[in-house]
Design a protein around this motif. Structure first.
Motif, short mmCIF file in Angstrom:
data_model
loop_
_atom_site.label_atom_id
_atom_site.label_comp_id
_atom_site.label_asym_id
_atom_site.label_seq_id
_atom_site.Cartn_x
_atom_site.Cartn_y
_atom_site.Cartn_z
N TRP A 165 84.69 93.30 77.47
CA TRP A 165 84.68 91.97 76.87
C TRP A 165 83.90 91.91 75.56
O TRP A 165 83.63 90.83 75.03
CB TRP A 165 84.11 90.93 77.85
N ALA A 166 83.56 93.07 75.00
CA ALA A 166 82.82 93.10 73.74
C ALA A 166 83.59 92.43 72.61
O ALA A 166 83.00 91.85 71.70
CB ALA A 166 82.48 94.55 73.37
N ASP A 167 84.93 92.49 72.66
CA ASP A 167 85.72 91.89 71.59
C ASP A 167 85.76 90.36 71.68
O ASP A 167 86.29 89.71 70.79
CB ASP A 167 87.14 92.44 71.62
N CYS A 168 85.16 89.81 72.75
CA CYS A 168 85.10 88.35 72.89
C CYS A 168 83.80 87.76 72.34
O CYS A 168 83.65 86.54 72.27
CB CYS A 168 85.24 87.96 74.36
N LEU A 169 82.87 88.61 71.96
CA LEU A 169 81.59 88.13 71.44
C LEU A 169 81.82 87.38 70.13
O LEU A 169 82.74 87.71 69.36
CB LEU A 169 80.63 89.29 71.24
N PRO A 170 81.01 86.38 69.84
CA PRO A 170 81.26 85.52 68.66
C PRO A 170 81.22 86.24 67.32
O PRO A 170 81.73 85.72 66.34
CB PRO A 170 80.17 84.45 68.76
N TRP A 171 80.60 87.40 67.26
CA TRP A 171 80.56 88.14 65.99
C TRP A 171 81.61 89.25 65.93
O TRP A 171 81.62 90.05 64.99
CB TRP A 171 79.16 88.74 65.78
N SER A 172 82.48 89.30 66.92
CA SER A 172 83.51 90.34 66.93
C SER A 172 84.52 90.12 65.80
O SER A 172 85.05 89.02 65.63
CB SER A 172 84.24 90.35 68.28
N PRO A 173 84.82 91.17 65.02
CA PRO A 173 85.79 91.01 63.93
C PRO A 173 87.23 90.90 64.42
O PRO A 173 88.12 90.58 63.63
CB PRO A 173 85.58 92.29 63.09
N THR A 174 87.45 91.16 65.71
CA THR A 174 88.82 91.13 66.23
C THR A 174 89.19 89.80 66.88
O THR A 174 90.28 89.67 67.43
CB THR A 174 89.02 92.26 67.27
N LEU A 175 88.32 88.81 66.79
CA LEU A 175 88.66 87.49 67.35
C LEU A 175 89.87 86.92 66.61
O LEU A 175 90.02 87.13 65.39
CB LEU A 175 87.47 86.54 67.21
N PRO A 176 90.74 86.19 67.30
CA PRO A 176 91.94 85.63 66.64
C PRO A 176 91.57 84.60 65.57
O PRO A 176 90.53 83.94 65.65
CB PRO A 176 92.72 85.00 67.80
N ALA A 177 92.44 84.44 64.63
CA ALA A 177 92.18 83.55 63.49
C ALA A 177 92.04 82.10 63.91
O ALA A 177 91.29 81.34 63.28
CB ALA A 177 93.29 83.69 62.46
#
Length: 207
Positions: A184-196
């Motif tokens: 779930w690291a890609d769900c963190l608020p600073w993740s660059p992979t969060l959807p636009a």
């Protein structure tokens, strides 16, 4: 004052730092060591460094802020010598001097701000509405409230739209292995992979 005994110490790997507002405690001290003149002097010494990199901030803080804080400390030392230890003024001055190292830690690290105004502005909406948070009248409720507030404010700090981000979390986290941080690291608020769609659109450049 015992509740402040841990201020400025290491706690679970985090170095705590007190708020500069504790310098307002000797409110009965006359100028130039009263609250108004101290606040104005400290603020003026910090003018012009906003937006600078942490490495560059160290130079003006050393040349402008350090002498101001040294003079301030000398003033408190003088007040302590002429104040009864158990008087309100004596207790306030002693409190400030006991916290001096953590109070001036910002002079050594350009990443630290001189005050915590930014944090206080962030929590103000929740403080003013605290009577609405009746579910937080138990330890578990308080923990749930703290988690929610932290998520919302961290989302704002990272340029996310809180409601869209929370909805994204509610949709994604049930599908992840929460025991595995990597899942779930890609769900963190600073993740660059969060959807636009969870990000706040950047303001268009002014003409």
């Amino acid at each position: 004052m015992p509740r402040w005994s841990a201020v400025g110490r290491m706690h679970d790997g985090i170095l705590l730092r007190p708020c500069k507002r504790c310098l307002r405690r000797p409110a009965t001290a006359p100028a130039p060591f009263g609250t108004d003149s101290n606040s104005a002097t400290r603020s003026s010494a910090s003018n012009g460094i906003c937006g600078m990199s942490p490495r560059r901030i160290g130079t003006p803080r050393g040349s402008r802020s350090r002498p101001v804080w040294l003079a301030l400390r000398n003033g408190y030392v003088g007040k302590k010598l002429h104040s009864l230890p158990q008087s309100p003024l004596g207790k306030a001055v002693t409190y400030c001097l006991n916290q001096w190292k953590p109070l001036t830690r910002f002079l050594e690290d350009g990443r630290l701000e001189v005050d915590n105004n930014r944090s206080e502005r962030a929590i103000k909406p929740f403080v003013t509405g605290r009577k609405n948070w009746l579910f937080a009248n138990t330890p578990r409720g308080a923990q749930a409230s703290a988690i929610t507030v932290s998520l919302i404010q961290t989302a704002k700090e990272n340029g996310l739209e809180p409601r869209a981000y929370l909805q994204y979390l509610f949709e994604q986290l049930p599908q992840r292995d929460l025991s595995n941080a990597a899942s779930w690291a890609d769900c963190l608020p600073w993740s660059p992979t969060l959807p636009a769609h969870v990000r706040i659109p950047a303001n268009p450049a002014a003409p």
